[in-house]
Design a protein around this motif. Structure first.
Motif, short mmCIF file in Angstrom:
data_model
loop_
_atom_site.label_atom_id
_atom_site.label_comp_id
_atom_site.label_asym_id
_atom_site.label_seq_id
_atom_site.Cartn_x
_atom_site.Cartn_y
_atom_site.Cartn_z
N SER A 66 0.15 -1.31 7.58
CA SER A 66 1.31 -1.87 8.27
C SER A 66 1.84 -0.86 9.29
N ASN A 67 2.89 -1.23 9.96
CA ASN A 67 3.59 -0.31 10.86
C ASN A 67 5.09 -0.60 10.72
N PRO A 68 5.84 0.26 10.02
CA PRO A 68 5.43 1.56 9.47
C PRO A 68 4.59 1.42 8.21
N VAL A 69 3.95 2.53 7.82
CA VAL A 69 3.17 2.55 6.59
C VAL A 69 4.02 3.08 5.45
N ASP A 70 3.55 2.87 4.23
CA ASP A 70 4.17 3.46 3.04
C ASP A 70 3.05 3.99 2.17
N ILE A 71 2.63 5.21 2.45
CA ILE A 71 1.50 5.79 1.75
C ILE A 71 1.83 6.06 0.28
N TRP A 72 3.08 6.45 0.01
CA TRP A 72 3.47 6.67 -1.39
C TRP A 72 3.31 5.39 -2.19
N GLN A 73 3.77 4.27 -1.66
CA GLN A 73 3.65 3.00 -2.37
C GLN A 73 2.18 2.64 -2.57
N TRP A 74 1.39 2.82 -1.54
CA TRP A 74 -0.04 2.52 -1.63
C TRP A 74 -0.68 3.30 -2.78
N LYS A 75 -0.43 4.59 -2.82
CA LYS A 75 -1.03 5.42 -3.87
C LYS A 75 -0.50 5.04 -5.25
N ASN A 76 0.80 4.79 -5.34
CA ASN A 76 1.40 4.48 -6.64
C ASN A 76 0.94 3.13 -7.17
N ASP A 77 0.68 2.19 -6.27
CA ASP A 77 0.29 0.85 -6.69
C ASP A 77 -1.17 0.75 -7.11
N MET A 78 -2.00 1.65 -6.61
CA MET A 78 -3.43 1.58 -6.95
C MET A 78 -3.70 2.05 -8.37
N SER A 79 -4.48 1.27 -9.10
CA SER A 79 -4.95 1.72 -10.40
C SER A 79 -6.04 2.77 -10.19
N TYR A 80 -6.40 3.45 -11.26
CA TYR A 80 -7.47 4.44 -11.15
C TYR A 80 -8.75 3.77 -10.65
N GLU A 81 -9.05 2.58 -11.17
CA GLU A 81 -10.26 1.86 -10.76
C GLU A 81 -10.23 1.52 -9.28
N GLN A 82 -9.06 1.17 -8.78
CA GLN A 82 -8.94 0.84 -7.36
C GLN A 82 -9.07 2.09 -6.49
#
Length: 346
Positions: A66-82
């Protein structure tokens, strides 16, 4: 057809006062050349993630595109498998920071293939390549003219820009190693130019100002290690190149680049350059490479020697940036080589 589309967007530029978003351009030769403004742009988000192909994002990846991005959310939302899927399925190439110049190679719908300036790659002389959303790029004449002039570099792991020097209104949260043109300063803040032509402020406690990239002081190996220690505990991110998350070679690349030294982007290429060093002669800042087949196969990991028999690295999707003994089981058996990139054996 391409010329008509270009003329339409050029008229739009004139109407909005010089702000140019990615134009439709045709590259018959496959690579742009020279400094044609239609073929370059700048990253307009805190961190842009480059993908191996357009349109392969999963729903969980939306905050990164997106613009703006939210890298913290992206990392926090991903499971280990993802997280592991990003590497196992070869989904990502690299990342680029706010204000980083890119060369536009190809356009496909809402996506563009770009080469990141300043990230050396044997595959393209213009830089490391990958696909990203066109909405995360911008071109502005004012920014382009000042991009190579005095600049401010973020030295904290991450730091906010502010809309005023009083620090009351936050703007984009920037990554370590982000470089923006210097416009001025107060006692406590640097005034910087944003890629869209507007200005913002960064706390002096979070940044350093330089007249040029050549003016960055030459580091010692201990300097590199001290910089790396700022990120202890930061969780790994495949293809990561920022204070929001690193992969192994993104970590070593960024530690060096932040001190004015550019090395190759990938560990397999880093392992082929620099000066070979014997194990007994290692010094802080040297890079250690690890390969499959007990060190005889392809290089798959890189770490930085931290002194006293220890190394600092960003290991894998299960872990964070850490310092461990070089002789740790699972690593020492795969040690394939050591390289030194510091001049004069500092």
């Amino acid at each position: 057809m391409e010329m008509n589309r270009w003329l339409i967007r050029l008229l739009t530029v004139l109407l909005v006062g010089g702000l140019l978003y990615i134009p439709s351009v045709s590259h018959a030769a496959g690579k742009p050349h020279g400094k044609d403004k239609e073929k370059t742009a700048y990253i307009d988000v805190a961190v842009a993630t480059l993908w191996t192909a357009p349109g392969i994002l999963r729903p969980v990846d939306a905050p990164s595109a997106s613009n703006p991005v939210d890298i913290w959310q992206w990392k926090n939302d991903m499971s280990y498998e993802q997280q592991v899927q990003l590497s196992d399925d070869g989904m990502l190439e690299t990342q680029a920071l706010y204000g980083n110049k890119v060369h536009i190679l190809e356009e496909k719908g809402d996506w563009v293939k770009v080469a990141v300036a300043g990230q050396p790659s044997p595959g393209d002389e213009l830089g490391y390549t990958g696909w990203m959303p066109a909405s995360q790029l911008v071109y502005n004449n004012k920014f382009d003219k000042k991009a190579e002039k005095p600049f401010v570099m973020v030295t904290s792991p991450t730091a906010f820009m502010y809309q005023t020097p009083s620090f009351r209104h936050k703007d984009v949260e920037l990554s370590f190693n982000t470089k923006l043109p210097y416009l001025g300063e107060t006692k406590h803040a640097y005034r910087v130019l944003k890629p869209d032509g507007k200005h913002a402020w960064i706390k002096k406690n979070d940044a350093a100002g330089y007249k040029s990239k050549q003016a960055i002081p030459a580091p010692t190996g201990e300097d590199l290690v001290a910089t790396g220690k700022q990120f202890l505990g930061l969780h790994y991110l495949w293809a990561g190149m920022s204070g929001f998350g690193f992969d192994c070679s993104g970590f070593t690349f960024t530690m060096y680049q932040s001190h004015g030294i550019t090395i190759p982007r990938d560990s397999s290429v880093q392992a082929k350059h620099g000066q070979p060093v014997d194990f007994a002669e290692m010094k802080p800042g040297d890079l250690l490479f690890f390969a499959h087949d007990q060190g005889k196969g392809n290089v798959h990991h890189v770490a930085m020697y931290a002194g006293n028999g220890m190394m600092i690295h960003s290991p894998n999707s299960k872990k964070d940036v850490e310092i461990i003994p070089v002789k740790t089981k699972g690593y020492i058996e795969e040690l394939s080589g050591i390289r030194r990139y510091l001049p004069d054996h500092k």
